[in-house]
Design a protein around this motif. Structure first.
Motif, PDB file in Angstrom:
ATOM      1  N   PRO A  71      29.776 125.608 152.276  1.00 24.08           N
ATOM      2  CA  PRO A  71      31.003 125.253 151.562  1.00 24.08           C
ATOM      3  C   PRO A  71      30.759 125.181 150.056  1.00 24.08           C
ATOM      4  CG  PRO A  71      30.752 123.882 153.506  1.00 24.08           C
ATOM      5  CD  PRO A  71      29.464 124.659 153.361  1.00 24.08           C
ATOM      6  N   ARG A  72      31.688 125.730 149.280  1.00 21.29           N
ATOM      7  CA  ARG A  72      31.484 125.795 147.829  1.00 21.29           C
ATOM      8  C   ARG A  72      31.327 124.420 147.204  1.00 21.29           C
ATOM      9  NH1 ARG A  72      29.271 130.463 146.996  1.00 21.29           N
ATOM     10  NH2 ARG A  72      28.691 129.934 149.124  1.00 21.29           N
ATOM     11  N   TRP A  73      31.981 123.409 147.757  1.00 20.29           N
ATOM     12  CA  TRP A  73      31.898 122.078 147.151  1.00 20.29           C
ATOM     13  C   TRP A  73      30.499 121.487 147.300  1.00 20.29           C
ATOM     14  CZ3 TRP A  73      30.655 117.722 150.037  1.00 20.29           C
ATOM     15  CH2 TRP A  73      30.774 117.835 151.428  1.00 20.29           C
ATOM     16  N   ILE A  74      29.743 122.009 148.259  1.00 19.08           N
ATOM     17  CA  ILE A  74      28.352 121.600 148.406  1.00 19.08           C
ATOM     18  C   ILE A  74      27.433 122.510 147.598  1.00 19.08           C
ATOM     19  CG2 ILE A  74      26.410 121.412 150.018  1.00 19.08           C
ATOM     20  CD1 ILE A  74      28.388 120.658 152.192  1.00 19.08           C
ATOM     21  N   TRP A  75      27.660 123.824 147.727  1.00 19.19           N
ATOM     22  CA  TRP A  75      26.720 124.788 147.168  1.00 19.19           C
ATOM     23  C   TRP A  75      26.812 124.928 145.650  1.00 19.19           C
ATOM     24  CZ3 TRP A  75      22.273 126.619 147.761  1.00 19.19           C
ATOM     25  CH2 TRP A  75      21.855 127.800 147.130  1.00 19.19           C
ATOM     26  N   THR A  76      28.006 124.967 145.084  1.00 20.64           N
ATOM     27  CA  THR A  76      28.147 125.222 143.647  1.00 20.64           C
ATOM     28  C   THR A  76      27.443 124.176 142.783  1.00 20.64           C
ATOM     29  OG1 THR A  76      30.220 126.417 144.007  1.00 20.64           O
ATOM     30  CG2 THR A  76      29.780 125.623 141.774  1.00 20.64           C
ATOM     31  N   PRO A  77      27.638 122.878 143.027  1.00 20.54           N
ATOM     32  CA  PRO A  77      26.890 121.895 142.221  1.00 20.54           C
ATOM     33  C   PRO A  77      25.379 122.020 142.393  1.00 20.54           C
ATOM     34  CG  PRO A  77      28.712 120.840 143.370  1.00 20.54           C
ATOM     35  CD  PRO A  77      28.583 122.218 143.953  1.00 20.54           C
ATOM     36  N   LEU A  78      24.938 122.330 143.615  1.00 17.53           N
ATOM     37  CA  LEU A  78      23.505 122.487 143.854  1.00 17.53           C
ATOM     38  C   LEU A  78      22.959 123.706 143.121  1.00 17.53           C
ATOM     39  CD1 LEU A  78      20.959 121.583 145.380  1.00 17.53           C
ATOM     40  CD2 LEU A  78      21.728 122.977 147.314  1.00 17.53           C
ATOM     41  N   LEU A  79      23.723 124.802 143.166  1.00 15.27           N
ATOM     42  CA  LEU A  79      23.287 126.034 142.515  1.00 15.27           C
ATOM     43  C   LEU A  79      23.187 125.858 141.008  1.00 15.27           C
ATOM     44  CD1 LEU A  79      22.624 129.059 142.558  1.00 15.27           C
ATOM     45  CD2 LEU A  79      25.086 129.516 142.536  1.00 15.27           C
ATOM     46  N   TYR A  80      24.272 125.369 140.394  1.00 20.46           N
ATOM     47  CA  TYR A  80      24.312 125.284 138.935  1.00 20.46           C
ATOM     48  C   TYR A  80      23.660 124.012 138.388  1.00 20.46           C
ATOM     49  CZ  TYR A  80      27.172 129.443 138.686  1.00 20.46           C
ATOM     50  OH  TYR A  80      27.606 130.752 138.763  1.00 20.46           O
ATOM     51  N   GLY A  81      23.591 122.988 139.210  1.00 22.69           N
ATOM     52  CA  GLY A  81      23.002 121.747 138.728  1.00 22.69           C
ATOM     53  C   GLY A  81      21.504 121.647 138.941  1.00 22.69           C
ATOM     54  N   VAL A  82      21.000 122.358 139.950  1.00 21.67           N
ATOM     55  CA  VAL A  82      19.570 122.237 140.271  1.00 21.67           C
ATOM     56  C   VAL A  82      18.863 123.597 140.262  1.00 21.67           C
ATOM     57  CG1 VAL A  82      17.874 121.458 141.963  1.00 21.67           C
ATOM     58  CG2 VAL A  82      20.024 120.193 141.674  1.00 21.67           C
TER      59      VAL A  82
END
Length: 335
Positions: A50-61
């Protein structure tokens, strides 16, 4: 064609062939790798969380940590001509274009990075290609590779007023010409050694095990390629075990893992091995750095003595023969 006075010029029509590989950063730098990974890891076919899980992880970490580490890995394999993957893919396109010049117009693209599928499809259309065959350079079908290429190709057509007819070539994991090419490459590489391997690991890129349960045939295609190659070479299952590399994330992936297999063989007393990567048609980061460098280090550190990474088909004559046969078959009725 005779045109009425004042009619705009119309380019002669032709058949286009676009061969597509995965992609590569433009340079072995953290900035270029970050740009490449952002595109690659944003593809829902590659990571379907789900994008709400993956996007912050991708761009934040991930994109703040992984690019610098990956750039160092790319620097180990970079050539004066640039990325090995792009070099081999471009060479193959040129050679195939020369061989089939009287029948088709050949170009190449990368699913991620440059040149993009969209750019090259538009260029082919402008050059008069009204029928285009897209050939994903993935022998085994996977939703994260083959399907992603098809997605990008058909997405590119959405903005065209006059679309060309488009075909996407089938996977070629069990094509006799492909198996013969693998046999020739393995035979030439192994016969050049002054030692004989006790095992030849057949290493394929891994995918989440969940994909198999959801109907992706990739695992089955890999095992069939391995079986046909073993039959062609006269190898047993024990002599040429299958393994899967390049795991990413915490989810369970296909196994056994290649690095664990290499380590286990050495710790079990095997002193001479070779590794072949039949899921890759061109040498790249996964074959040159992960296997030829990393695999060799793992084997030596675990007690192994002799290690050989068998090269991919790359731009060899057998690779051009394979693609010529694939294009002739998949473009039947057009050429």
């Amino acid at each position: 064609m005779r045109l009425p006075p004042g009619h705009p010029a119309i380019a002669p029509t032709t058949v286009g062939v676009l061969i597509v590989n995965l992609g590569t950063p433009d340079a072995p730098t953290a900035t270029a790798v970050r740009r490449y990974l952002a595109e690659f890891l944003s593809d829902r076919r590659v990571v379907d969380y789900p994008r709400w899980i993956w996007t912050p992880l991708l761009y934040g970490v991930i994109l703040n940590v992984r690019p610098a580490r990956s750039a160092k890995a790319y620097a180990k394999i970079w050539t004066r001509e640039g990325s090995p993957l792009r070099l081999y893919t471009g060479n193959v396109a040129d050679a195939l274009g020369e061989r089939m010049a009287d029948k088709v117009r050949v170009d190449f693209a990368m699913r991620y990075g440059a040149p993009s599928i969209r750019q090259r499809l538009f260029a082919m259309k402008e050059a008069g290609a009204d029928r285009i065959l897209v050939v994903p350079l993935y022998p085994q079908y996977s939703r994260s590779t083959s399907a992603s290429v098809a997605d990008a190709a058909f997405d590119a057509l959405k903005s065209m007023t006059w679309q060309p007819a488009l075909r996407v070539a089938a996977p070629f994991h069990d094509d006799p010409i492909y198996i013969a090419a693998l046999k020739a490459t393995a035979g030439a590489s192994l016969s050049a050694l002054d030692w004989a391997p006790e095992r030849v690991i057949l290493s394929f890129h891994g995918t989440p095990k969940r994909h198999l349960r959801e109907g992706d045939p990739y695992h089955c295609h890999c095992l069939k390629t391995a079986r046909l190659l073993r039959d062609a070479m006269g190898w047993t299952d024990e002599f040429a075990p299958v393994a899967f590399q390049s795991r990413f994330g915490r989810e369970e992936w296909l196994g056994p893992a290649t690095d664990a297999t290499i380590r286990g063989l050495a710790e079990g007393g095997v002193r001479r091995i070779a590794v072949m990567t039949p899921g890759f048609v061109a040498d790249c980061l996964e074959t040159l750095e992960e296997i030829a460098i990393g695999g060799a280090e793992t084997f030596a550190q675990s007690g192994g003595e002799k290690f050989k990474a068998i090269p991919c088909l790359n731009d060899s004559p057998s690779m051009i023969d394979l693609l010529e046969a694939l294009v002739a078959r998949e473009a039947a009725g057009w050429i």
